[in-house]
Design an enzyme around this catalytic site. Structure first.
Site, PDB file in Angstrom:
ATOM      1  N   LYS A  53       0.690  -1.284  -0.077  1.00 27.54           N
ATOM      2  CA  LYS A  53      -0.023  -0.129  -0.010  1.00 27.54           C
ATOM      3  C   LYS A  53       0.715   1.299   0.025  1.00 27.54           C
ATOM      4  CE  LYS A  53      -1.896   0.714   3.990  1.00 27.54           C
ATOM      5  NZ  LYS A  53      -2.790   0.521   5.010  1.00 27.54           N
ATOM      6  N   HIS A 181      -3.001  -4.364  13.621  1.00 30.89           N
ATOM      7  CA  HIS A 181      -1.974  -3.444  13.154  1.00 30.89           C
ATOM      8  C   HIS A 181      -2.248  -2.291  14.195  1.00 30.89           C
ATOM      9  CE1 HIS A 181      -0.413  -0.273  10.823  1.00 30.89           C
ATOM     10  NE2 HIS A 181      -0.157  -1.121   9.839  1.00 30.89           N
ATOM     11  N   GLU A 256       3.763  -7.319   8.665  1.00 35.93           N
ATOM     12  CA  GLU A 256       3.542  -6.520   7.605  1.00 35.93           C
ATOM     13  C   GLU A 256       3.963  -5.003   7.359  1.00 35.93           C
ATOM     14  OE1 GLU A 256      -0.909  -6.490   8.078  1.00 35.93           O
ATOM     15  OE2 GLU A 256      -1.155  -8.565   7.994  1.00 35.93           O
TER      16      GLU A 256
HETATM   17  C1  LIG Z   1      -1.383  -0.290   5.690  1.00 33.78           C
HETATM   18  C2  LIG Z   1      -1.251  -1.494   6.263  1.00 33.78           C
HETATM   19  C3  LIG Z   1       0.091  -2.091   6.566  1.00 33.78           C
HETATM   20  C4  LIG Z   1       1.487  -1.119   6.349  1.00 33.78           C
HETATM   21  O1  LIG Z   1       1.420  -0.484   7.674  1.00 33.78           O
HETATM   22  P1  LIG Z   1       2.884   0.566   7.813  1.00 33.78           P
HETATM   23  O2  LIG Z   1       2.330   1.528   8.957  1.00 33.78           O
HETATM   24  O3  LIG Z   1       2.995   1.280   6.704  1.00 33.78           O
HETATM   25  O4  LIG Z   1       4.068  -0.542   7.941  1.00 33.78           O
HETATM   26  C5  LIG Z   1       0.463  -3.375   7.022  1.00 33.78           C
HETATM   27  N1  LIG Z   1      -1.091  -4.104   7.170  1.00 33.78           N
HETATM   28  C6  LIG Z   1      -2.090  -3.551   6.757  1.00 33.78           C
HETATM   29  C7  LIG Z   1      -3.197  -4.338   6.963  1.00 33.78           C
HETATM   30  C8  LIG Z   1      -2.360  -2.218   6.359  1.00 33.78           C
HETATM   31  O5  LIG Z   1      -3.515  -1.845   6.026  1.00 33.78           O
END
Ligand SMILES: *Cc1c(COP(=O)(O)O)cnc(C)c1O
Length: 385
Positions: A53, A181, A256
């Site tokens: 993303k 997250h 992630e």
């Molecule tokens: C956006 C997102 C990430 C990446 O998050 P960062 O803060 O950029 O490390 C990972 N997992 C999910 C499900 C996300 O929506």
């Protein structure tokens, strides 16, 4: 701002702009490698799934593929991107908690079989695919002090987790673990470690209920420095490693990371289009702004370090504006800048994450081109729109 540190090993921006035009984003594959390897060192044994993303660019995917990285997908477009680079679908998970049936099929047709769910409606969508899919249940850990609190929009409440695991079991679904997250740019690592501790408790309670979970996905959120200060990811992850060590030894852990991998890898070069004296300030109109590569200042709430490697002279109160005809399109106000000439270059640093990804072409100002340096094997410096 300490310009000297920013200038170490910098490419010849003028030459790059002469060759590839302006505005330009310089994507450095070596920076991607360095970030990935340092996070691997900080989180030994954790499978790092790059979340596409923040910077869905094929060069980043190709560099990480060479390092045997894993990937975290959320949309059909991201499926297309990793497929085009030739990523093995078994190295991918699909982590969008809310999907259309067609999105599930699309990922399955590629060969990605691990998905994230966080509610009963979503669980029911997987009944049709229960023999072909593995599920992670996303749990919410609110983080009101981050500007990007992803647990408001997604994740079940901790108290709901066991009930959902039981419902999934009753539906014959294969839930293999939990995910969360804690919110992006989580400067406090206790966010992760507290969430890991809470998940350990859910995993234990599930076991009591006869549900055996094997996987914990600790999400993204790993921060980078936007103020040119040194940041040590190994030190940052100390409480996270301590908490992971308390998990049962059969639990496989994945993460992630998005921002951490890509943010330092992109430098944005823009050029002064015009100059006007307005009141007591000098306005510089650049060919990139908050509708373009600097969109992260609006959506991601970040302010990027800037440098002016070719400017000299007496600093004066100034405004750096984007090119569009909208008044919101201002990058920085009330800053002291040496005089810049028309055509002079302004450099934005740490601009890989949530910048180009959310840029628009408002007013028909095209998004910046990319040039890839130190890219994947067999790829010379290459421009891609
Ligand atoms: C956006 C997102 C990430 C990446 O998050 P960062 O803060 O950029 O490390 C990972 N997992 C999910 C499900 C996300 O929506």
């Amino acid at each position: 701002m300490e310009l000297s540190a920013l200038h170490a090993n910098q490419p010849d921006y003028r030459k790059l702009v002469a060759q590839y035009g302006s505005p330009l984003l310089v994507l450095d594959g070596d920076a991607v490698r360095k970030q990935f390897l340092s996070l691997q060192q900080a989180l030994p044994g954790v499978a790092l799934h790059y979340a596409l993303k923040p910077l869905p660019h094929e060069a980043v995917v190709a560099v990480l593929k060479e390092l045997d990285g894993y990937f975290d997908l959320a949309t059909n477009g991201e499926v297309d991107l990793v497929r085009d680079v030739g990523v093995d679908p078994e190295r991918c998970i699909h982590s969008h908690p809310i999907k259309r049936d067609s999105d599930i099929r699309y990922a399955l047709e590629y060969g990605c079989t691990t998905f994230v769910v966080d509610n009963i409606v979503e669980l029911q969508k997987f009944v049709a695919y229960k023999h072909d899919t593995k599920l992670l249940l996303r749990v919410s850990f609110r983080n009101p002090d981050t500007k990007i609190d992803l647990s408001k929009k997604f994740g079940c409440r901790q108290e709901e987790a066991l009930g959902l695991l039981k419902e999934a079991q009753a539906l014959g679904l294969n839930v293999i673990g939990l995910s969360f997250h804690v919110g992006s740019q989580a400067v406090n690592p206790m966010r992760h470690s507290n969430a890991i501790a809470a998940c350990r408790e859910i995993i234990e309670n599930a076991k009591q209920a006869g549900i055996h979970l094997s996987t914990l996905d600790i999400g993204g959120g790993f921060p980078v420095s936007y103020d040119n200060k040194a940041f040590d990811i190994v030190e940052y992850c100390t409480p996270i490693r301590a908490e992971l060590a308390k998990l049962p030894s059969n639990i496989r852990v994945l993460a992630e990371p998005g921002r951490y991998i890509c943010a330092p890898a992109v430098t944005a070069i823009s050029s002064v289009m015009g100059i006007a004296e307005r009141g007591d300030q000098t306005w510089y109109y650049l060919d990139d702004g908050v509708y373009g590569s600097y969109s992260g200042q609006i959506y991601d709430h970040m302010v990027y370090p800037l440098s002016f490697p070719y400017a000299a002279g007496e600093p004066k109160l100034s405004v750096l504006s984007g090119p569009t005809c909208d008044s919101i399109d201002v990058i920085r106000e009330d800053i002291m800048l040496p005089p810049l000439a028309v055509g002079e270059l302004v450099i934005g640093h740490v601009m890989g994450a949530y910048t180009w990804a959310s840029a628009t072409e408002f007013n028909f100002f095209r998004k910046a081109n990319f040039v890839v340096v130190n890219g994947p094997e067999g790829c010379k410096a290459e421009v891609a729109a």
